[in-house]
Scaffold this active site. Structure first.
Site, short mmCIF file in Angstrom:
data_model
loop_
_atom_site.label_atom_id
_atom_site.label_comp_id
_atom_site.label_asym_id
_atom_site.label_seq_id
_atom_site.Cartn_x
_atom_site.Cartn_y
_atom_site.Cartn_z
N SER A 141 -32.34 101.12 45.76
CA SER A 141 -32.21 101.42 44.28
C SER A 141 -32.59 100.26 43.55
O SER A 141 -32.56 99.14 43.97
CB SER A 141 -30.68 101.87 44.02
N LYS A 142 -32.70 100.42 42.17
CA LYS A 142 -32.93 99.42 41.16
C LYS A 142 -31.92 98.43 41.32
O LYS A 142 -32.18 97.10 40.95
CB LYS A 142 -33.29 99.91 39.78
N ARG A 143 -30.70 98.66 41.73
CA ARG A 143 -29.55 97.67 41.61
C ARG A 143 -29.90 96.19 42.46
O ARG A 143 -29.61 95.36 41.96
CB ARG A 143 -28.45 98.16 42.31
#
Ligand code: GLU
Length: 472
Positions: free
Chosen positions: A246-248
């Site tokens: 994920s972008k996290r």
């Protein structure tokens, strides 16, 4: 021996967002498999979701695939095939393998609650299954809102996944699935199944997030009398904490990596090793080697962590390996347009960059000599008089060079001029005068990159600095 069917694989990305790194990996595995088996690699843009599909995302997918070098043999757009899907829906309705369903949202919710209250896993109750076809057609004719459902048999369905082994689902738990929305618009599972069958797809290689779609698609294939292809569900790409990527933690769009200056060879090699490993220990592999070694059976089941360090390592490696001209062409995208780069500049800094977006900083001193303190010209205990003497010696030697001399010639001539003197005491001041930096490529490489004239100009600037030392 029956002749083996030609391998045909496809990717079916949805243009509903930027080309995702996970889709790029799926594309790459499909492509490697096709090329390894002299098969065909098809691209089918899955744009049936009209609200979310956008042309710009289709453009992003095509750009990403081309950038990676994943050339496709055939191209399709699912929306161009809607009539074909409708024909097949018609066939299922005619043969009573599918039926119109008029249950409203509220009714469906009610059925769900009843099942939950009975402790059952909710599924469609099958209420409209038994409507006489004439009556159903009449209601459709009158404009009653409806969907189309497949009669899912109460039987088990199993398939042999190339990666994960035997996988079994129970149709009895599934209920009759919706295959077309209001207005007869075919849904994902149906359109994919028809397209895969008609396009002669032999192996469906996709992310494991699609495992639960597979039994649904097999039931549709069975209803239409299609051959069942082979399936391989690839492990998810994971964040360092083993959650789904994920972008996290990481960028998820391929274009972000391109913008940050990852090179094609590095991303290609890196993506090929997410969830798969060659037999030997050697991980640096050319595309030809990857094609030769790639084996779907060796794809791992468990998720594979996306390692930024590993990607950076591959990138630094491939940048170092590149020939000057290739690197120069790539660098031009990452530095100001007015800079006139040459191959010698690239050769001198190539070992220092792990990403192309670091090049601007590394190359800057060639175009703008940084202002440096005069003390930096001194090597250890030298005094300014020695620095001046040694710089003049080097200046004379450079003046004696043929214009545009190569590095080895420069090195030879300059070292001759150093003679028996201490190298550090001559080459350090020279290098600082040329680069204005404490750390930089060596002086011979810089002279080749800058040319004799600019080198002399920079030495003169250093000599000028020495006339008015800032230290007292
Ligand atoms: N459109 C699906 C996706 O982008 C692909 C489905 C498939 O490969 O069957 O995930």
């Amino acid at each position: 021996m029956p002749s083996e069917k030609k391998v045909r694989v496809r990717i079916a990305p949805s243009p509903t967002g930027s080309f995702h790194i996970g889709n790029a990996r799926t594309a790459l595995f499909n492509w490697l498999f096709a090329r390894a088996h002299n098969g065909d690699f098809l691209l089918r843009i899955e744009d049936t979701d009209k609200e979310r599909s956008q042309k710009k995302f289709e453009g992003d997918i095509l750009y990403g695939l081309k950038w990676l070098g994943l050339d496709w043999d055939e191209f399709y757009r699912q929306s161009d095939r809607v009539e074909i899907h409708r024909d097949y829906l018609g066939k299922l309705l005619e043969s009573s393998k599918a039926y119109y369903c008029f249950c409203s949202k509220d009714e469906l919710e009610e059925q769900r609650q009843v099942m939950l209250a009975q402790g059952l896993a909710p599924k469609y109750s099958g209420k409209c299954r038994s409507l006489p076809p004439d009556e159903a057609l009449r209601r459709v004719g009158e404009g009653a809102p409806h969907v189309i459902r497949l009669k899912v048999p109460d039987t088990k369905v199993a398939f042999q996944d190339i990666v994960r082994g035997r996988i079994e689902f129970d149709g009895a738990l599934m209920g009759d699935i919706v295959i077309a929305k209001e207005g007869g618009e075919p849904l994902y599972n149906f359109a994919v199944t028809v397209d895969d069958a008609l396009l002669g797809i032999t192996h469906i290689i996709r992310g494991e997030d699609h495992i639960s779609n597979t039994p649904r698609q097999i039931f549709i294939m069975q209803a239409l009398g299609f051959d069942i292809p082979q399936f391989a569900h690839l492990p998810m790409i994971l964040n360092p904490d083993r959650s789904k990527i994920s972008k996290r933690y990481n960028s998820v769009a391929l274009t972000d990596y391109i913008k940050q200056g990852y090179v094609r060879e590095a991303l290609f090699n890196f993506l090929a090793l997410i969830g798969w490993h060659p037999k030997g220990d050697e991980e640096v592999m050319s595309i030809q080697e990857l094609i030769k070694e790639f084996d779907l059976k060796k794809v791992q089941k468990g998720g594979a962590v996306f390692s930024q360090e590993k990607l950076d390592w591959f990138n630094a490696h491939y940048i170092k390996e590149m020939d000057g001209r290739q690197l120069l062409a790539l660098a031009e995208e990452f530095v100001p347009k007015r800079w006139k780069l040459n191959e010698a500049m690239m050769d001198a800094i190539r070992g220092r960059a792990s990403r192309l977006d670091e090049l601007e900083n590394l190359l800057k001193f060639y175009f703008e000599l940084p202002d440096y303190p005069v003390d930096l010209l001194k090597w250890k205990e030298m005094n300014f008089g020695q620095v001046e003497l040694n710089l003049n010696k080097m200046k004379d030697a450079i003046n004696g060079l043929e214009p545009r001399s190569r590095r080895d010639v420069i090195e030879k001539k300059l070292l001759e001029a150093v003679g028996n003197g201490k190298r550090g005491e001559t080459l350090w001041p020279l290098r600082v005068a040329l680069s204005g930096q404490e750390n930089s490529p060596g002086p011979f490489e810089i002279i080749e990159a800058l040319g004799e004239k600019e080198s002399i100009r920079r030495i003169n600037l250093a000599l000028h600095k020495l006339e008015i030392p800032e230290t007292f």
